[in-house]
Design a protein around this motif. Sequence first.
Motif, PDB file in Angstrom:
ATOM      1  N   MET A 105       0.834  -1.193   0.000  1.00  0.00           N
ATOM      2  CA  MET A 105       0.000   0.000   0.000  1.00  0.00           C
ATOM      3  C   MET A 105       0.871   1.246   0.000  1.00  0.00           C
ATOM      4  O   MET A 105       1.861   1.322   0.708  1.00  0.00           O
ATOM      5  N   ALA A 106       0.498   2.218  -0.824  1.00  0.00           N
ATOM      6  CA  ALA A 106       1.240   3.479  -0.875  1.00  0.00           C
ATOM      7  C   ALA A 106       0.294   4.579  -1.337  1.00  0.00           C
ATOM      8  O   ALA A 106      -0.762   4.307  -1.906  1.00  0.00           O
ATOM      9  N   TYR A 107       0.660   5.818  -1.050  1.00  0.00           N
ATOM     10  CA  TYR A 107      -0.113   6.944  -1.537  1.00  0.00           C
ATOM     11  C   TYR A 107       0.302   7.201  -2.981  1.00  0.00           C
ATOM     12  O   TYR A 107       1.460   7.515  -3.254  1.00  0.00           O
ATOM     13  N   LYS A 108      -0.640   7.082  -3.913  1.00  0.00           N
ATOM     14  CA  LYS A 108      -0.310   7.251  -5.322  1.00  0.00           C
ATOM     15  C   LYS A 108      -0.902   8.524  -5.931  1.00  0.00           C
ATOM     16  O   LYS A 108      -0.470   8.960  -6.985  1.00  0.00           O
ATOM     17  N   THR A 109      -1.901   9.095  -5.283  1.00  0.00           N
ATOM     18  CA  THR A 109      -2.469  10.370  -5.736  1.00  0.00           C
ATOM     19  C   THR A 109      -2.579  11.295  -4.535  1.00  0.00           C
ATOM     20  O   THR A 109      -3.306  11.005  -3.585  1.00  0.00           O
ATOM     21  N   ILE A 110      -1.851  12.388  -4.580  1.00  0.00           N
ATOM     22  CA  ILE A 110      -1.809  13.349  -3.478  1.00  0.00           C
ATOM     23  C   ILE A 110      -2.436  14.664  -3.922  1.00  0.00           C
ATOM     24  O   ILE A 110      -2.109  15.184  -5.000  1.00  0.00           O
ATOM     25  N   LEU A 111      -3.318  15.188  -3.102  1.00  0.00           N
ATOM     26  CA  LEU A 111      -3.929  16.488  -3.383  1.00  0.00           C
ATOM     27  C   LEU A 111      -3.296  17.533  -2.480  1.00  0.00           C
ATOM     28  O   LEU A 111      -3.391  17.442  -1.250  1.00  0.00           O
ATOM     29  N   ARG A 135       8.755   9.987  -2.342  1.00  0.00           N
ATOM     30  CA  ARG A 135       8.919   8.812  -1.482  1.00  0.00           C
ATOM     31  C   ARG A 135       8.051   7.642  -1.932  1.00  0.00           C
ATOM     32  O   ARG A 135       8.470   6.491  -1.911  1.00  0.00           O
ATOM     33  N   PHE A 136       6.808   7.952  -2.371  1.00  0.00           N
ATOM     34  CA  PHE A 136       5.871   6.893  -2.716  1.00  0.00           C
ATOM     35  C   PHE A 136       5.628   6.766  -4.230  1.00  0.00           C
ATOM     36  O   PHE A 136       4.798   5.953  -4.646  1.00  0.00           O
ATOM     37  N   GLY A 137       6.319   7.555  -5.035  1.00  0.00           N
ATOM     38  CA  GLY A 137       6.096   7.509  -6.470  1.00  0.00           C
ATOM     39  C   GLY A 137       4.701   7.971  -6.838  1.00  0.00           C
ATOM     40  O   GLY A 137       4.020   7.352  -7.665  1.00  0.00           O
ATOM     41  N   ALA A 138       4.255   9.065  -6.235  1.00  0.00           N
ATOM     42  CA  ALA A 138       2.871   9.517  -6.383  1.00  0.00           C
ATOM     43  C   ALA A 138       2.717  10.638  -7.408  1.00  0.00           C
ATOM     44  O   ALA A 138       3.673  11.329  -7.765  1.00  0.00           O
ATOM     45  N   HIS A 139       1.488  10.793  -7.858  1.00  0.00           N
ATOM     46  CA  HIS A 139       1.064  11.893  -8.723  1.00  0.00           C
ATOM     47  C   HIS A 139       0.516  12.993  -7.819  1.00  0.00           C
ATOM     48  O   HIS A 139      -0.260  12.720  -6.902  1.00  0.00           O
ATOM     49  N   VAL A 140       0.907  14.251  -8.066  1.00  0.00           N
ATOM     50  CA  VAL A 140       0.486  15.364  -7.213  1.00  0.00           C
ATOM     51  C   VAL A 140      -0.465  16.285  -7.975  1.00  0.00           C
ATOM     52  O   VAL A 140      -0.172  16.709  -9.096  1.00  0.00           O
ATOM     53  N   ILE A 141      -1.584  16.594  -7.347  1.00  0.00           N
ATOM     54  CA  ILE A 141      -2.544  17.558  -7.896  1.00  0.00           C
ATOM     55  C   ILE A 141      -2.471  18.828  -7.059  1.00  0.00           C
ATOM     56  O   ILE A 141      -2.711  18.794  -5.851  1.00  0.00           O
ATOM     57  N   GLY A 142      -2.116  19.923  -7.699  1.00  0.00           N
ATOM     58  CA  GLY A 142      -2.127  21.214  -7.024  1.00  0.00           C
ATOM     59  C   GLY A 142      -3.504  21.825  -7.150  1.00  0.00           C
ATOM     60  O   GLY A 142      -4.017  21.994  -8.258  1.00  0.00           O
ATOM     61  N   LEU A 143      -4.131  22.153  -6.032  1.00  0.00           N
ATOM     62  CA  LEU A 143      -5.515  22.638  -6.027  1.00  0.00           C
ATOM     63  C   LEU A 143      -5.591  24.027  -5.403  1.00  0.00           C
ATOM     64  O   LEU A 143      -5.087  24.255  -4.305  1.00  0.00           O
ATOM     65  N   HIS A 144      -6.230  24.964  -6.124  1.00  0.00           N
ATOM     66  CA  HIS A 144      -6.369  26.324  -5.616  1.00  0.00           C
ATOM     67  C   HIS A 144      -7.769  26.846  -5.928  1.00  0.00           C
ATOM     68  O   HIS A 144      -8.292  26.619  -7.018  1.00  0.00           O
ATOM     69  N   ALA A 145      -8.353  27.537  -4.958  1.00  0.00           N
ATOM     70  CA  ALA A 145      -9.656  28.168  -5.152  1.00  0.00           C
ATOM     71  C   ALA A 145      -9.459  29.674  -5.259  1.00  0.00           C
ATOM     72  O   ALA A 145      -9.033  30.317  -4.293  1.00  0.00           O
ATOM     73  N   GLU A 146      -9.748  30.216  -6.435  1.00  0.00           N
ATOM     74  CA  GLU A 146      -9.650  31.665  -6.620  1.00  0.00           C
ATOM     75  C   GLU A 146     -10.985  32.286  -6.252  1.00  0.00           C
ATOM     76  O   GLU A 146     -12.024  31.978  -6.843  1.00  0.00           O
ATOM     77  N   ALA A 147     -10.979  33.156  -5.269  1.00  0.00           N
ATOM     78  CA  ALA A 147     -12.220  33.733  -4.768  1.00  0.00           C
ATOM     79  C   ALA A 147     -12.813  34.725  -5.752  1.00  0.00           C
ATOM     80  O   ALA A 147     -12.105  35.507  -6.394  1.00  0.00           O
TER      81      ALA A 147
END
Length: 280
Positions: free
Chosen positions: A1-7, A29-41
């Motif tokens: 088990m590993a974290y593969k999708t990180i938000l 460390r876990f070979g994960a895909h990273v999603i950068g998330l931003h809310a523009e007000a």
Amino acid sequence: MAYKTILAVLDTPKDARQITEFSLSIAERFGAHVIGLHAEAIASVPLVAPMEIPDPATVQALQDMAHDETVTIEQFFRDRCAREGISYEWRSFLSSAGLNAASLIDSARSCDLVIAAQGDDSLLSESRSELEHFLFESGRPVLLVPYIFKQPKPIKRVLIAWNGSREAARATFDALPFLKSAETVEVFSVEPPEQSGRSTTVAGAEIAATLARHGINVTVSQAATDEMPAPAAIENRLSDSSIDLLVMGAYTHKRWWEALFGGVTRTVLDSMTALTLLSR
């Protein structure tokens, strides 16, 4: 088990840099895909007294400032991910609801792990309430990074705040990737004086035995609340054992930072000295 999708929740330019660095460290460390998330007000409409006429120029200026902030955060995130060779994507939403927008929550629900900033005491209560709603509606484990942390470091020592609850169990198993790679893991329970402690002790031993079968180096300990309040007991343990990661269940009360670990106050999160993984 590993974290593969990180938000990675990137709110302001200040915390965006911090959360990006921590997210990339864990992704590597876990070979994960990273999603950068931003809310523009979406800029609110200021009214000009006495006729309460909307001021378009002011509205546009506020919106331009919000967009410039979005561009700054996105550029930094993209540059850092590209430099490190990390798989990534960028998501930005224009929303009057901020982090409470359904589109943002939907993004979180498809991830293995959400990483967000703890925030500091100077933040408005509305901002903390907004973050509270987002974290709990996502249904995913959330790793909070203390605002005093500038650079990521290896997670070698982990403390599980254990009370035998559903939330504590969920948090423990959500944290398995961290637990399996840690050098030491301690299951720590705080026993109320009115209880015999038997159920808490047994529960701590049982979860420790389960973790040991995963090859985790785990120990069990406990403290009594008649000796010191639960928050103080946890904080002392974090400090005495030089803990890198605290794992604990969170309850769905109106103010979640006042209702952790079956009655532990907001003290634990307001004075965070370690990364904290929360689940409910």
